[in-house]
Write a protein that holds these residues in place. Structure first.
Motif, mmCIF file in Angstrom:
data_model
loop_
_atom_site.group_PDB
_atom_site.id
_atom_site.type_symbol
_atom_site.label_atom_id
_atom_site.label_comp_id
_atom_site.label_asym_id
_atom_site.label_seq_id
_atom_site.Cartn_x
_atom_site.Cartn_y
_atom_site.Cartn_z
ATOM 1 N N GLU A 151 -47.882 -1.412 7.570
ATOM 2 C CA GLU A 151 -47.896 -1.033 8.999
ATOM 3 C C GLU A 151 -47.552 0.499 9.316
ATOM 4 O O GLU A 151 -46.734 1.037 8.451
ATOM 5 C CB GLU A 151 -46.966 -1.958 9.706
ATOM 6 C CG GLU A 151 -47.393 -3.249 10.102
ATOM 7 C CD GLU A 151 -46.629 -4.193 11.025
ATOM 8 O OE1 GLU A 151 -46.936 -5.101 11.526
ATOM 9 O OE2 GLU A 151 -45.341 -3.918 10.885
ATOM 10 N N MET A 152 -47.614 1.133 10.425
ATOM 11 C CA MET A 152 -47.441 2.274 10.888
ATOM 12 C C MET A 152 -46.133 2.377 11.651
ATOM 13 O O MET A 152 -45.931 1.697 12.656
ATOM 14 C CB MET A 152 -48.571 2.943 11.831
ATOM 15 C CG MET A 152 -48.766 4.599 11.727
ATOM 16 S SD MET A 152 -49.101 5.118 9.960
ATOM 17 C CE MET A 152 -50.539 4.406 9.527
ATOM 18 N N GLN A 153 -45.121 3.479 11.305
ATOM 19 C CA GLN A 153 -43.946 3.649 12.123
ATOM 20 C C GLN A 153 -44.050 5.191 12.356
ATOM 21 O O GLN A 153 -44.829 5.695 11.899
ATOM 22 C CB GLN A 153 -42.670 3.133 11.099
ATOM 23 C CG GLN A 153 -42.555 1.839 11.006
ATOM 24 C CD GLN A 153 -42.202 0.959 12.075
ATOM 25 O OE1 GLN A 153 -41.601 1.381 13.167
ATOM 26 N NE2 GLN A 153 -42.281 -0.442 11.978
ATOM 27 N N PHE A 154 -43.611 5.258 13.362
ATOM 28 C CA PHE A 154 -43.013 6.909 14.036
ATOM 29 C C PHE A 154 -41.966 7.473 13.926
ATOM 30 O O PHE A 154 -40.982 6.575 14.108
ATOM 31 C CB PHE A 154 -43.945 6.977 15.447
ATOM 32 C CG PHE A 154 -45.224 6.493 15.488
ATOM 33 C CD1 PHE A 154 -46.378 7.246 15.402
ATOM 34 C CD2 PHE A 154 -45.450 4.905 15.896
ATOM 35 C CE1 PHE A 154 -47.799 6.713 15.630
ATOM 36 C CE2 PHE A 154 -47.010 4.609 15.675
ATOM 37 C CZ PHE A 154 -48.032 5.524 15.558
ATOM 38 N N HIS A 164 -54.820 -0.156 18.393
ATOM 39 C CA HIS A 164 -54.086 -0.303 17.508
ATOM 40 C C HIS A 164 -52.735 -0.809 17.990
ATOM 41 O O HIS A 164 -51.699 -0.821 17.156
ATOM 42 C CB HIS A 164 -53.939 0.973 16.869
ATOM 43 C CG HIS A 164 -55.011 1.538 16.148
ATOM 44 N ND1 HIS A 164 -56.043 2.313 16.547
ATOM 45 C CD2 HIS A 164 -55.652 1.154 14.565
ATOM 46 C CE1 HIS A 164 -57.135 2.427 15.534
ATOM 47 N NE2 HIS A 164 -56.706 1.855 14.474
ATOM 48 N N LYS A 167 -45.915 -5.744 16.032
ATOM 49 C CA LYS A 167 -45.785 -5.462 14.805
ATOM 50 C C LYS A 167 -44.980 -6.865 13.844
ATOM 51 O O LYS A 167 -44.328 -7.693 14.438
ATOM 52 C CB LYS A 167 -44.164 -4.756 14.967
ATOM 53 C CG LYS A 167 -44.430 -3.175 15.212
ATOM 54 C CD LYS A 167 -44.871 -2.467 14.100
ATOM 55 C CE LYS A 167 -44.932 -0.786 14.515
ATOM 56 N NZ LYS A 167 -45.844 -0.546 15.384
ATOM 57 N N LYS A 192 -43.377 7.758 3.769
ATOM 58 C CA LYS A 192 -43.089 6.600 4.126
ATOM 59 C C LYS A 192 -41.817 6.011 4.647
ATOM 60 O O LYS A 192 -40.759 6.833 4.266
ATOM 61 C CB LYS A 192 -43.286 5.556 2.730
ATOM 62 C CG LYS A 192 -44.787 5.613 2.036
ATOM 63 C CD LYS A 192 -44.502 4.826 0.794
ATOM 64 C CE LYS A 192 -46.265 4.704 0.073
ATOM 65 N NZ LYS A 192 -46.446 6.245 -0.104
ATOM 66 N N ARG A 234 -46.382 10.004 11.893
ATOM 67 C CA ARG A 234 -46.693 8.748 11.440
ATOM 68 C C ARG A 234 -46.057 8.463 9.989
ATOM 69 O O ARG A 234 -46.123 9.434 9.007
ATOM 70 C CB ARG A 234 -48.055 8.399 11.366
ATOM 71 C CG ARG A 234 -48.854 8.588 12.620
ATOM 72 C CD ARG A 234 -49.996 8.226 12.773
ATOM 73 N NE ARG A 234 -50.891 8.457 13.974
ATOM 74 C CZ ARG A 234 -51.489 7.436 14.583
ATOM 75 N NH1 ARG A 234 -51.361 6.116 14.036
ATOM 76 N NH2 ARG A 234 -51.944 7.522 15.779
ATOM 77 N N TYR A 235 -45.485 7.350 9.763
ATOM 78 C CA TYR A 235 -45.034 6.893 8.609
ATOM 79 C C TYR A 235 -45.422 5.532 8.205
ATOM 80 O O TYR A 235 -45.676 4.611 9.027
ATOM 81 C CB TYR A 235 -43.499 6.922 8.388
ATOM 82 C CG TYR A 235 -43.051 8.466 8.600
ATOM 83 C CD1 TYR A 235 -42.811 9.210 7.332
ATOM 84 C CD2 TYR A 235 -42.825 8.887 9.690
ATOM 85 C CE1 TYR A 235 -42.078 10.464 7.446
ATOM 86 C CE2 TYR A 235 -42.301 10.424 9.838
ATOM 87 C CZ TYR A 235 -41.872 10.926 8.757
ATOM 88 O OH TYR A 235 -41.629 12.336 8.910
ATOM 89 N N VAL A 236 -45.848 5.390 6.758
ATOM 90 C CA VAL A 236 -46.369 3.860 6.651
ATOM 91 C C VAL A 236 -44.866 3.163 6.221
ATOM 92 O O VAL A 236 -44.376 3.779 5.446
ATOM 93 C CB VAL A 236 -47.279 4.077 5.172
ATOM 94 C CG1 VAL A 236 -47.754 2.500 4.899
ATOM 95 C CG2 VAL A 236 -48.488 4.788 5.742
#
Length: 263
Positions: free
Chosen positions: A102-105, A92, A96, A131, A110-112
């Protein structure tokens, strides 16, 4: 489950079959530790699965091959599951695009990413309902660059605040440090932090994506460098005195480094 062996280039390598997959591993022999009984030394077999998906067995030099085989079979499911998890991380890790979905941290969670357009709003970033919401006044050809800039600034602002909080919390445990050291938040490609000769810290803003325990590990690591400027035995003893489980925390952070540093 079966086992096959191979010795090439002076490396002791074997593999075992779990399910429909052959799992290869390297055996590293270590001299027996003085002061330990022969029987206790024989039993001390350590198995490590690295984020790179390499499996390494560390065993006393006189350990029988059969004992190593038994240890591997006993932990075969754990090894397989660890490999599966690390492979998932590697699959994965893609550059970016800074688009919705997409996934952010942030702090290990994890946040979308969701990017929206609002002509009546100022460009902004905020967390809401799992999110990371980025609002742009309007979409244009510079959309990706704008989202990247906004997200990077948001991470840096969060990092400055959280790192200061953690530093204030941890300094009392680092009794060799006088006062709260100055620090800067600066992106780095291969380091989580560094410490100058004058005791000033530099911390990577991407570290804010990691769990707080990992942030604490990096900060304590750099605080230890104020007393010990290299990675001597004394340095590691000092780090262990303030964070006994630092090896496990470091391993966790190393395993997620590619995800957190990806941008």
């Amino acid at each position: 489950m079966t086992s096959v062996s191979s010795k090439k280039c002076n490396k002791e390598e074997y593999s075992f079959v779990y399910g429909d997959e052959a799992v290869s591993y390297e055996v590293v022999r270590k001299p027996a530790v003085e002061g330990l009984s022969h029987q206790k030394s024989q039993r001390k077999i350590a198995i490590k699965v690295h984020p790179s998906c390499e499996v390494v067995v560390i065993a006393p030099e006189d350990t029988e091959r059969e004992d190593i085989h038994k240890a591997m079979m006993k932990r075969a499911k754990w090894i397989y599951d660890a490999l599966k998890e690390f492979r998932g991380h590697l699959e994965h890790v893609q550059p970016k695009q800074y688009v919705s979905g997409e996934m952010q941290f942030y702090l290990g969670r994890r946040y979308v990413l969701k990017v929206v357009e609002d002509a009546d709003a100022l460009p902004s970033v905020k967390m809401t309902r799992g999110k990371l919401l980025v609002t742009l006044t309007r979409f244009n050809d510079g959309k990706t660059s704008m989202v990247r800039t906004l997200v990077s600034r948001w991470y840096k602002a969060r990092a400055e605040r959280i790192f200061h909080e953690r530093l204030s919390e941890l300094v009392p445990h680092a009794t060799w440090v006088e006062g709260i050291p100055s620090f800067r938040v600066l992106p780095m490609t291969k380091q989580w932090g560094s410490c100058s000769a004058k005791g000033s810290l530099m911390l990577n803003p991407h570290l804010i994506k990691a769990p707080k325990e990992c942030i604490d590990y990096v900060i304590l690591h750099e605080l230890c460098h104020i007393a010990e400027h290299n990675h001597s035995e004394k340095f590691w003893r000092l780090l262990t005195s303030v964070m006994p489980n630092w090896k496990e925390v470091k391993s966790r952070l190393d395993g997620l480094a590619e995800l957190y540093l990806n941008e």
